[in-house]
Enzyme design. Structure first.
Site, PDB file in Angstrom:
ATOM      1  N   MET A   1      19.116  58.728  46.112  1.00 54.06           N
ATOM      2  CA  MET A   1      17.962  58.160  45.941  1.00 54.06           C
ATOM      3  C   MET A   1      18.309  56.656  45.796  1.00 54.06           C
ATOM      4  O   MET A   1      17.702  55.909  45.308  1.00 54.06           O
ATOM      5  CB  MET A   1      17.600  58.351  44.337  1.00 54.06           C
TER       6      MET A   1
ATOM      7  N   HIS B   1      26.554  53.830  44.952  1.00 61.51           N
ATOM      8  CA  HIS B   1      27.988  53.349  44.415  1.00 61.51           C
ATOM      9  C   HIS B   1      29.168  54.195  45.192  1.00 61.51           C
ATOM     10  O   HIS B   1      28.840  54.989  45.887  1.00 61.51           O
ATOM     11  CB  HIS B   1      27.974  53.575  42.927  1.00 61.51           C
TER      12      HIS B   1
ATOM     13  N   HIS C   1      28.419  58.160  45.597  1.00 63.88           N
ATOM     14  CA  HIS C   1      27.606  58.382  46.896  1.00 63.88           C
ATOM     15  C   HIS C   1      28.593  58.219  48.273  1.00 63.88           C
ATOM     16  O   HIS C   1      28.324  59.055  49.234  1.00 63.88           O
ATOM     17  CB  HIS C   1      26.531  57.160  47.008  1.00 63.88           C
TER      18      HIS C   1
ATOM     19  N   GLN D   1      10.648  64.366  40.798  1.00 60.65           N
ATOM     20  CA  GLN D   1      11.656  64.667  39.692  1.00 60.65           C
ATOM     21  C   GLN D   1      11.722  63.830  38.552  1.00 60.65           C
ATOM     22  O   GLN D   1      12.406  63.987  37.881  1.00 60.65           O
ATOM     23  CB  GLN D   1      12.842  64.892  40.546  1.00 60.65           C
TER      24      GLN D   1
ATOM     25  N   ASP E   1      26.497  66.060  39.175  1.00 53.70           N
ATOM     26  CA  ASP E   1      25.222  66.667  38.756  1.00 53.70           C
ATOM     27  C   ASP E   1      25.342  68.173  38.743  1.00 53.70           C
ATOM     28  O   ASP E   1      25.041  68.801  39.900  1.00 53.70           O
ATOM     29  CB  ASP E   1      24.227  66.138  39.830  1.00 53.70           C
TER      30      ASP E   1
ATOM     31  N   GLN F   1      22.230  70.719  38.812  1.00 52.77           N
ATOM     32  CA  GLN F   1      21.387  70.277  39.950  1.00 52.77           C
ATOM     33  C   GLN F   1      22.240  71.184  41.358  1.00 52.77           C
ATOM     34  O   GLN F   1      21.519  71.619  42.034  1.00 52.77           O
ATOM     35  CB  GLN F   1      21.481  68.618  40.396  1.00 52.77           C
TER      36      GLN F   1
ATOM     37  N   MET G   1      30.670  57.676  37.350  1.00 50.44           N
ATOM     38  CA  MET G   1      29.706  56.758  38.210  1.00 50.44           C
ATOM     39  C   MET G   1      28.171  57.189  38.293  1.00 50.44           C
ATOM     40  O   MET G   1      28.116  58.520  38.257  1.00 50.44           O
ATOM     41  CB  MET G   1      30.300  56.739  39.387  1.00 50.44           C
ATOM     42  N   SER G   2      27.389  56.208  38.145  1.00 48.42           N
ATOM     43  CA  SER G   2      25.839  56.538  37.927  1.00 48.42           C
ATOM     44  C   SER G   2      24.981  55.527  38.275  1.00 48.42           C
ATOM     45  O   SER G   2      25.266  54.425  37.830  1.00 48.42           O
ATOM     46  CB  SER G   2      25.389  57.327  36.892  1.00 48.42           C
ATOM     47  N   SER G   3      23.950  55.544  38.960  1.00 45.00           N
ATOM     48  CA  SER G   3      23.168  54.479  39.475  1.00 45.00           C
ATOM     49  C   SER G   3      22.582  54.110  37.946  1.00 45.00           C
ATOM     50  O   SER G   3      22.266  52.501  37.926  1.00 45.00           O
ATOM     51  CB  SER G   3      21.835  54.945  40.219  1.00 45.00           C
TER      52      SER G   3
HETATM   53  O1  PAF Z   1      21.081  63.622  42.862  1.00 47.24           O
HETATM   54  C1  PAF Z   1      20.277  62.771  43.430  1.00 47.24           C
HETATM   55  O2  PAF Z   1      20.456  61.715  43.834  1.00 47.24           O
HETATM   56  C2  PAF Z   1      18.864  63.339  43.571  1.00 47.24           C
HETATM   57  O3  PAF Z   1      18.668  64.394  42.637  1.00 47.24           O
HETATM   58  C3  PAF Z   1      18.590  64.071  44.980  1.00 47.24           C
HETATM   59  C4  PAF Z   1      19.727  65.141  45.300  1.00 47.24           C
HETATM   60  C5  PAF Z   1      18.977  63.047  46.257  1.00 47.24           C
HETATM   61  C6  PAF Z   1      17.254  64.402  45.091  1.00 47.24           C
HETATM   62  O4  PAF Z   1      16.216  63.433  44.922  1.00 47.24           O
END
Ligand code: PAF
Length: 283
Positions: free
Chosen positions: A27, A31, A34, A58, A147, A150, A181-183
């Site tokens: 998304m 960082h 990613h 989401q 995540d 997820q 780490m997280s946005s």
């Molecule tokens: O983890 C994320 O950044 C989001 O949930 C994803 C997997 C890109 C789906 O929008």
């Protein structure tokens, strides 16, 4: 790096690059965690597509869709520096055109942990990820273990719907002081950021207690709660000690377990997790 801004162009490009194609769905506001996914894809795949799409499906009505951090220029520079093949920026009106009706629900595991307070979250994630898989047709797709839930939802969808894609993962990546780490860390003030370190600290305290032989989940959970609650600005959403695949809560840790946390620190909702395993002693 090629930048693609339409679903049709992305599908056409993929048709000619389908062998060994890796997809890193994001998304944006990229960082190091990613970039670790992107680096892994670049190393293991013949070509790599990184998608940036802030997926409205989401986010719940009271969540941070409108304020979600963005910095496309910087993201682009980071991806170019790594020599990413394609940056895919699908327009929201193409992903969810008017009259859009179809959503993917992965039962049970989507309803636990984060699914309790974010009832639309995993449906939105599964839907957009399936759409990205259908548009890009990757052989491999990359997701982070931060995540964890997820990841399990996506793996279950891939298995149940016989999707022809291999899921690859990268372990949770932390800042030097331990913060995952997280946005969303960008929402934290200096004081809140110091408080947020309580999450990692609490996981380590629980791990140490387990190593010393404490296997009672209520005891471990209370200890985690105490460590986090010592920090100002924290509001615990859940502390779960559960099976890492079904997310059913455990009473005792006998084998592998997931310790997962969701805590609001100021306005940032942060998650963290660790997989623990009971060390069995001979005596
Ligand atoms: O983890 C994320 O950044 C989001 O949930 C994803 C997997 C890109 C789906 O929008």
């Amino acid at each position: 790096m090629k930048i693609i801004q339409s679903i049709q162009e992305m599908t056409e490009w993929s048709r000619h690059h389908s062998v060994g194609l890796g997809l890193v769905p994001t998304m944006g506001f990229l960082h190091e965690a990613h970039l670790a996914l992107v680096k892994k894809s670049l190393k293991e795949c013949q070509s790599t597509v990184v998608s940036i799409f802030t997926n409205p499906a989401q986010f719940g009505p009271k969540e941070d869709l409108d304020s979600y951090p963005k910095d496309l220029e910087n993201d682009q520079k980071k991806l170019e520096a790594l020599k990413t093949d394609v940056l895919f920026l699908p327009p929201p009106e193409e992903v969810y055109p008017s009259g859009y009706k179809t959503y993917i629900k992965v039962k049970d595991i989507s309803e636990r942990l984060c699914g309790i307070t974010r009832p639309v979250f995993f449906e939105g994630v599964a839907t957009v990820v399936l759409k990205l898989f259908n548009i890009v047709r990757p052989e491999f797709a990359f997701f982070g273990e931060k995540d964890w839930q997820q990841l399990e939802v996506i793996r279950t969808m891939v298995r149940d719907l016989n999707l022809d894609v291999t899921i690859k993962t990268v372990p949770l990546i932390r800042e030097p002081d331990g913060l995952a780490m997280s946005s969303r860390n960008s929402y934290l003030s200096g004081e809140e950021r110091r408080s947020a370190l309580g999450l990692y600290k609490s996981l380590n305290v629980a791990k140490d207690l387990l190593d010393q032989g404490e296997t009672s989940v209520p005891v471990l959970r209370e200890k985690i709660r105490d460590v986090i609650a010592q920090n100002p600005f924290t509001n615990i959403e859940y502390i779960s000690i559960c099976d890492p695949h079904t997310f059913e809560e455990c009473d005792q840790i006998f084998q592998k377990a997931l310790i997962a946390l969701a805590v609001k620190v100021g306005k940032a909702r942060l998650i963290d997790n660790v997989i623990v395993e009971r060390i069995s002693c001979k005596d």
